[in-house]
Design an enzyme around this catalytic site. Sequence first.
Site: not given
Length: 521
Positions: A119, A124, A127, A130, A228
């Site tokens: 991350r 991104q 990802d 996500s 996280y």
Amino acid sequence: MKIGAAKEVFAGEARVAMTPESAAQIRKLGHECLIETGAGAKAGFTDDAYRAAGVTVVDDIYAAADVVVKVRGPEEEEVAKLREGQTLISFFWPAQNAELLEAVKARGATVVAMDMVPRISRAQKMDALSSMANIAGYRAVIEAGNNFPRFFTGQVTAAGKVPPAKVLIVGAGVAGLAAIGTSTSLGAITYAFDVRPEVAEQIESMGAEFVYLDFEEAQTDGAATGGYAAPSSPEFRDAQLKKFRELAPEMDIVITTALIPGRPAPVLWTRDMVEAMKPGSVIVDLAAERGGNCELTVPDEKIVTDGGVTIVGYTDFPSRMATQSSTLYSNNIRHMLSDLTPGKDGVINHDMDDDVIRTATATHEGEITFPPPPLKIQAIAAQKPREKVKEPTAEEKRATEVLRFRQQTKTQVGLLVAATVLLLVVGAVAPASFMAHFVVFVLACFIGFQVIWAVSHSLHTPLMAVTNAVSGIIILGSLVQIGAGGFLVVLLSFVAILIASINIVGGFLVTRRMLAMFQKS
């Protein structure tokens, strides 16, 4: 190289790792695209749609493709089809699948685990966690609404008043934020909790209320854990559960999203909390696949307790929106292939010096490369927790008002003294006719400015306040001058009053029309 999308064999999985649109983009990288017969059917993409996009439909993707892309991790029969030098790109969860890693290693294949994409800002676009969490958070609220016996938003009707639903989101990661956005959009009173205080501002900016804990460990820095939450101490957990027990009787819907990488889901909503909830309440557990955040969750099932609380433990929320999920996931795959093909010439370059590729690679060249080395850059920038703003007391408010009054009085007295001195100085040398006009000008400036500027800015914009102040000065001066002078003075004074009045009246009319745009019909 030949990039092929496999048909998912996991029961109930409807997603596909390549769509006709993403295939067109992959072909621009110089690759040839293949897809297994019927792979996109459950997601709404027919074989003919793939053919129209230039994709070759084959029966055995593992025999035909150099790189196999899929959603779920491979089953044993799929691992047996892998060959040396072949690359598999999919979710894999290497920390929980040591035996599967060994099996793939023995086949000599390379695995790029989409769940291991770091991350960081550059990654991104790849990802996939996500992307899928965003869909799961949205779908969780929709499932909750499907099982909730009331409206989300409050209503006042001729038949009676309906109170708004109260929704608690536990965990404010991607899924949690998506759930918050959906819940507030539907009109529910939304609360959210997370152990990372840096997300409080995001939560409140979306219209929800952040649930604070009076506990020092709540100041957990998410930067060290890649965004996280980290495991909490027993003391913090006790404080957390105590807060949830206070909230349980008030909440109509609870959506839990808390996960810790490489660990079972923490139990945050216990049996006694479920029993404390009102009949008709709903719990949606997005962590059901990892054991569940709710003590009573049954994975892949929806149950109703003796107290009338519905607990939804589905593990396929993204698959329930297969078309949208496939579109987003296939874009993540496409961006990963773009990084693996830096020359855009159809040649895969598996650069193990690249942070993103190295971190996501679980096996390569007959070796297990998991776990990856630490990232060269921090996953997310550390943020200082926002300090709570202390509400001023009544005495402090009164002292502030007195100070402001004194400052205004000093300013006005200063202006009067300055105007008096100016009049005396100018009056000693200027003719009487000039002094009559000059006195009017000074008084108009002072009185006009003070009268107009005193109007609260909440009633009109600051820019309009300035223009009205200038117009007030003009009108007051012209009114004084209109009766003292010849025809030219009267004419100019009349024109000045007319134009200034149009400016003031027009400004307020425009403001009224702007405010009317925000009024409900």
